[in-house]
Motif scaffolding. Sequence first.
Motif, PDB file in Angstrom:
ATOM      1  N   GLY A 115     -22.705  -7.995  63.714  1.00  0.00           N
ATOM      2  CA  GLY A 115     -23.849  -8.899  63.679  1.00  0.00           C
ATOM      3  C   GLY A 115     -25.128  -8.200  63.269  1.00  0.00           C
ATOM      4  O   GLY A 115     -25.166  -6.988  63.045  1.00  0.00           O
ATOM      5  N   ARG A 116     -26.179  -8.999  63.181  1.00  0.00           N
ATOM      6  CA  ARG A 116     -27.473  -8.463  62.790  1.00  0.00           C
ATOM      7  C   ARG A 116     -28.135  -7.741  63.964  1.00  0.00           C
ATOM      8  O   ARG A 116     -27.716  -7.856  65.103  1.00  0.00           O
ATOM      9  N   THR A 117     -29.191  -7.028  63.646  1.00  0.00           N
ATOM     10  CA  THR A 117     -29.856  -6.197  64.648  1.00  0.00           C
ATOM     11  C   THR A 117     -30.631  -7.058  65.649  1.00  0.00           C
ATOM     12  O   THR A 117     -31.401  -7.935  65.262  1.00  0.00           O
ATOM     13  N   ASP A 118     -30.353  -6.841  66.924  1.00  0.00           N
ATOM     14  CA  ASP A 118     -31.139  -7.409  68.001  1.00  0.00           C
ATOM     15  C   ASP A 118     -31.092  -6.421  69.164  1.00  0.00           C
ATOM     16  O   ASP A 118     -30.656  -5.280  68.995  1.00  0.00           O
ATOM     17  N   GLU A 119     -31.566  -6.845  70.344  1.00  0.00           N
ATOM     18  CA  GLU A 119     -31.626  -5.913  71.463  1.00  0.00           C
ATOM     19  C   GLU A 119     -30.240  -5.414  71.858  1.00  0.00           C
ATOM     20  O   GLU A 119     -30.046  -4.227  72.151  1.00  0.00           O
ATOM     21  N   PHE A 120     -29.242  -6.318  71.878  1.00  0.00           N
ATOM     22  CA  PHE A 120     -27.895  -5.908  72.260  1.00  0.00           C
ATOM     23  C   PHE A 120     -27.279  -4.990  71.215  1.00  0.00           C
ATOM     24  O   PHE A 120     -26.587  -4.028  71.548  1.00  0.00           O
ATOM     25  N   ARG A 121     -27.511  -5.273  69.940  1.00  0.00           N
ATOM     26  CA  ARG A 121     -26.971  -4.399  68.881  1.00  0.00           C
ATOM     27  C   ARG A 121     -27.603  -3.018  68.941  1.00  0.00           C
ATOM     28  O   ARG A 121     -26.921  -2.001  68.768  1.00  0.00           O
ATOM     29  N   GLU A 122     -28.922  -2.969  69.207  1.00  0.00           N
ATOM     30  CA  GLU A 122     -29.580  -1.669  69.324  1.00  0.00           C
ATOM     31  C   GLU A 122     -29.022  -0.888  70.517  1.00  0.00           C
ATOM     32  O   GLU A 122     -28.812   0.331  70.431  1.00  0.00           O
ATOM     33  N   LEU A 123     -28.771  -1.580  71.628  1.00  0.00           N
ATOM     34  CA  LEU A 123     -28.182  -0.918  72.790  1.00  0.00           C
ATOM     35  C   LEU A 123     -26.782  -0.409  72.479  1.00  0.00           C
ATOM     36  O   LEU A 123     -26.423   0.718  72.846  1.00  0.00           O
ATOM     37  N   ALA A 124     -25.987  -1.231  71.789  1.00  0.00           N
ATOM     38  CA  ALA A 124     -24.626  -0.810  71.441  1.00  0.00           C
ATOM     39  C   ALA A 124     -24.632   0.371  70.478  1.00  0.00           C
ATOM     40  O   ALA A 124     -23.844   1.314  70.639  1.00  0.00           O
ATOM     41  N   ASP A 125     -25.518   0.334  69.488  1.00  0.00           N
ATOM     42  CA  ASP A 125     -25.595   1.450  68.543  1.00  0.00           C
ATOM     43  C   ASP A 125     -26.042   2.735  69.240  1.00  0.00           C
ATOM     44  O   ASP A 125     -25.513   3.816  68.960  1.00  0.00           O
ATOM     45  N   ALA A 126     -27.022   2.608  70.148  1.00  0.00           N
ATOM     46  CA  ALA A 126     -27.459   3.791  70.894  1.00  0.00           C
ATOM     47  C   ALA A 126     -26.339   4.320  71.782  1.00  0.00           C
ATOM     48  O   ALA A 126     -26.161   5.541  71.923  1.00  0.00           O
TER      49      ALA A 126
END
Length: 357
Positions: A115-126
């Motif tokens: 999916g696109r970047t959001d708070e959950f995606r940023e947390l998962a990537d980190a």
Amino acid sequence: MDRAPGLSARLKLTLSYAGFVMLAGILLMGAVLAFYLYFLPNGWIHTEGNFWINRSVLVRAFVPFMAAVIVFLLVFGLLGGWVLAGRMLAPLTRITDATRLAATGSLAHRVRLPGRTDEFRELADAFDTMLARLEAHVAEQRRFAANASHELRTPLAITQSLLDVARNDPNRTTDELDERLHVVNTRAIRLTEALLLLSRADQRSFHRDRVDLSLTVEEAAETLLPLAEKHGVTIETSGELAPAVGSDALLLQLTTNLLHNAIVHNVPDGVVQLATTVRGGSVVLTVENTGEQLPPQLVSTLTEPFQRGTERIRADHAGVGLGLAIVQSITQAHDGTLTLTPRPSGGLRVTVRLPAA
């Protein structure tokens, strides 16, 4: 950690959604009722269809309808809120599952949230980045522990062999045994001290002061001058004042290790050049030596513990394979960078870049 049981985040969000929908519905219905009551006179009004109405009749007719609407909004809010909360928290569930797997020791697992970047995606990537670094660090520590165990076992095995031979040979002189035991014990002590220094640098447990790298280079050159003369190597120092911030002892150890390697891994009548410069906001220490030609594949592994560019040298100043690993750790502890480049004519160029004071 033991905690008292509580409501799940999904249930809390569901109740929040339902409560908000109900509150919005009540306010809307109340606004409609207030609107009609405001424009409705106090007396009776005859409407089309032969109906008579006043405020009390309107309220009695509107309240049951308002209650039915509120019940519908409650059910709709709970069901819709439960579905929406589940969809919103689905990425968090994947991250939680990955965390539990990592807690069991499975560091190879990744969330890889689409999916696109959001708070959950940023947390998962980190979280994926953290797992990758942890996996690399654990692998490096395991490899280091295995190599260290092997290196420490070697002098102990030699000592045991010497003692066994001396015990079985009563005619053997003690002078030769003492000399060989002294050499083996000295090497074991140097290896242990190197391991402790490497651990200290990795933990960054040192006090930071203003250090002039040009003076550190001069001190290291003066210390290792007898070793250079013994190997027939010339030391050339040049450069300007190079103020950095860090540990004077560790930066001296860094410079000494680089100079020691440049002297030992050199050719007869070779040269070692040390230079310090200031470039922008960085202090640069460069160490170059003449020597054998080194392939780039080998140079890229020299900073790993117990890696050597040449075969082990049987001499009093033979290294333990931790010189450049210690240099790498000290450089990283000082927020710097270490670059190793093979020279076309043979030898190695080492560049240490540190933040300037």
